[in-house]
Design an enzyme around this catalytic site. Sequence first.
Site, PDB file in Angstrom:
ATOM      1  N   LYS A 119       0.818  -1.217   0.000  1.00 25.80           N
ATOM      2  CA  LYS A 119       0.000   0.000   0.000  1.00 25.80           C
ATOM      3  C   LYS A 119       0.850   1.263   0.000  1.00 25.80           C
ATOM      4  CE  LYS A 119      -4.313  -1.725   1.898  1.00 25.80           C
ATOM      5  NZ  LYS A 119      -5.125  -1.870   3.108  1.00 25.80           N
ATOM      6  N   LYS A 211      -4.679 -10.315  -7.324  1.00 26.95           N
ATOM      7  CA  LYS A 211      -5.857 -10.400  -6.462  1.00 26.95           C
ATOM      8  C   LYS A 211      -6.962  -9.453  -6.956  1.00 26.95           C
ATOM      9  CE  LYS A 211      -5.764  -8.372  -2.497  1.00 26.95           C
ATOM     10  NZ  LYS A 211      -5.459  -7.885  -1.148  1.00 26.95           N
ATOM     11  N   LYS A 214     -10.226  -3.596  -4.709  1.00 30.32           N
ATOM     12  CA  LYS A 214     -10.994  -2.361  -4.843  1.00 30.32           C
ATOM     13  C   LYS A 214     -10.233  -1.329  -5.651  1.00 30.32           C
ATOM     14  CE  LYS A 214     -13.073  -2.841  -0.255  1.00 30.32           C
ATOM     15  NZ  LYS A 214     -12.887  -2.583   1.165  1.00 30.32           N
TER      16      LYS A 214
HETATM   17  P1  TYM Z   1     -10.630  -5.276   3.406  1.00 28.25           P
HETATM   18  O1  TYM Z   1     -11.628  -4.211   3.601  1.00 28.25           O
HETATM   19  O2  TYM Z   1      -9.504  -5.054   2.465  1.00 28.25           O
HETATM   20  O3  TYM Z   1     -11.356  -6.596   2.935  1.00 28.25           O
HETATM   21  C1  TYM Z   1     -12.479  -7.111   3.644  1.00 28.25           C
HETATM   22  C2  TYM Z   1     -12.434  -8.624   3.641  1.00 28.25           C
HETATM   23  O4  TYM Z   1     -12.458  -9.114   2.310  1.00 28.25           O
HETATM   24  C3  TYM Z   1     -11.395 -10.025   2.109  1.00 28.25           C
HETATM   25  N1  TYM Z   1     -10.918  -9.933   0.719  1.00 28.25           N
HETATM   26  C4  TYM Z   1     -10.844 -10.974  -0.120  1.00 28.25           C
HETATM   27  N2  TYM Z   1     -11.130 -12.274   0.046  1.00 28.25           N
HETATM   28  C5  TYM Z   1     -10.944 -13.085  -1.020  1.00 28.25           C
HETATM   29  N3  TYM Z   1     -10.480 -12.644  -2.226  1.00 28.25           N
HETATM   30  C6  TYM Z   1     -10.172 -11.347  -2.425  1.00 28.25           C
HETATM   31  N4  TYM Z   1      -9.719 -10.925  -3.608  1.00 28.25           N
HETATM   32  C7  TYM Z   1     -10.344 -10.440  -1.337  1.00 28.25           C
HETATM   33  N5  TYM Z   1     -10.137  -9.106  -1.183  1.00 28.25           N
HETATM   34  C8  TYM Z   1     -10.496  -8.817   0.080  1.00 28.25           C
HETATM   35  C9  TYM Z   1     -10.323  -9.597   3.094  1.00 28.25           C
HETATM   36  O5  TYM Z   1      -9.422 -10.642   3.382  1.00 28.25           O
HETATM   37  C10 TYM Z   1     -11.152  -9.194   4.294  1.00 28.25           C
HETATM   38  O6  TYM Z   1     -11.486 -10.336   5.071  1.00 28.25           O
HETATM   39  N6  TYM Z   1      -7.705  -5.157   7.438  1.00 28.25           N
HETATM   40  C11 TYM Z   1      -8.983  -5.622   6.944  1.00 28.25           C
HETATM   41  C12 TYM Z   1     -10.165  -5.069   7.697  1.00 28.25           C
HETATM   42  C13 TYM Z   1     -10.109  -5.249   9.174  1.00 28.25           C
HETATM   43  C14 TYM Z   1     -10.340  -6.437   9.898  1.00 28.25           C
HETATM   44  C15 TYM Z   1     -10.207  -6.095  11.272  1.00 28.25           C
HETATM   45  C16 TYM Z   1     -10.619  -7.749   9.511  1.00 28.25           C
HETATM   46  C17 TYM Z   1      -9.850  -4.268  10.086  1.00 28.25           C
HETATM   47  N7  TYM Z   1      -9.929  -4.773  11.338  1.00 28.25           N
HETATM   48  C18 TYM Z   1     -10.365  -7.048  12.279  1.00 28.25           C
HETATM   49  C19 TYM Z   1     -10.773  -8.704  10.541  1.00 28.25           C
HETATM   50  C20 TYM Z   1     -10.651  -8.341  11.894  1.00 28.25           C
HETATM   51  C21 TYM Z   1      -9.105  -5.174   5.493  1.00 28.25           C
HETATM   52  O7  TYM Z   1      -8.456  -4.298   5.040  1.00 28.25           O
HETATM   53  O8  TYM Z   1     -10.069  -5.788   4.813  1.00 28.25           O
END
Ligand code: TYM
Length: 348
Positions: A119, A211, A214
């Site tokens: 990032k 991957k 977004k």
């Molecule tokens: P974020 O917002 O990037 O993504 C949310 C969730 O979606 C999953 N994900 C995917 N799974 C499969 N294939 C993909 N291409 C894909 N892209 C995203 C992510 O693994 C995630 O589960 N840091 C986290 C948010 C967060 C969080 C937490 C999660 C903040 N605090 C505490 C669990 C517990 C994040 O950026 O997710």
Amino acid sequence: MSTFTPRVFSGVQPTGNLHLGNYLGAIKRFVEMQDSHECIYCVVDLHAITQDRSVWGGPKELARSTREVTAAYLAAGIDAGKHIVFNQSQVAAHGELAWIFNCVARVGWLNRMTQFKEKAGKNRENASVGLYAYPNLMAADILAYKATHVPVGEDQKQHLELTRDIAQKFNIDFADSIAEAGFGDAFFPLPEPLIVGPATRVMSLRDGQAKMSKSEPSDLSRINLTDDADTIAKKIRKAKTDPDALPDSKEGLAGRPEAANLLGIYAALAEAGIEDVIVQFAGQQFSKLKQDLADLAVEKLSPIAGEMQRLMADPGHIDAVLKDGSSRARAIAAPIMEDVRRIIGFIG
Ligand code: TYM
């Protein structure tokens, strides 16, 4: 040995473009956990602002995206009455515990985080301190509720390992005071990542090696949860493939990332095992898989998009859900934070 009541926590960032990876890797699995566990699902707005404003879009867009992620949770089937749905910024425990974890986690640990490197890009000196400390806030999200299970996609695995390291170091650093306060040998659980199923890493439709994300500029690379039926079908039709027929075994997927991705997506949407889906399409051309996948994706995703649209038309209702969830989340975190302060020696 300290024992902990099972509790699920997970979160999604409100940074726009919720996509099929977020749904299959996370939100769909959140829904599945509801029957067996007490669940807390968060819209992590504090995490969203760790990146440049151009990424999260500014105040109006942040509010819109926060409502959109909430709408996606509800439309996918999360029951905000039985479980908790809220936005992170409304529960002060997250920020407070994150600060404490800034003092527990080591710089060397954070330096290994691959998501920060991705990032921050080349201009690391210019990344926000928040982006660097992001994983500590994530650990705080989970541990402010002493959550034991965390459903996430594959890309969060390293952050979950760090969360366990932080929990363990806190338990060791304050072992004397934790025992004295009557918590036995551990105050925090070591939360377990739940990374299971055929879609823990959904790949871009334009490149099976990248991957689905977004931030990818090409909208053709992902299926957004708000896409209509025609758009979903078009994106699947245009998805990258290779020239061969589909294989008849898992081994036959080696070196064929696009085939593996489309079959994995099909399996996750159909709630079938990947082996069964391979057998179903063995020897077929990609055109047949794409046709069936488009039909299935439209069947499963259109009702969610429709429901999201309906919910988004009534922001007052969404805000009320978040407000209610925030107050219930606060009630769980408050006594845990009181214990944390006492354990550390903060007088109150
Ligand atoms: P974020 O917002 O990037 O993504 C949310 C969730 O979606 C999953 N994900 C995917 N799974 C499969 N294939 C993909 N291409 C894909 N892209 C995203 C992510 O693994 C995630 O589960 N840091 C986290 C948010 C967060 C969080 C937490 C999660 C903040 N605090 C505490 C669990 C517990 C994040 O950026 O997710």
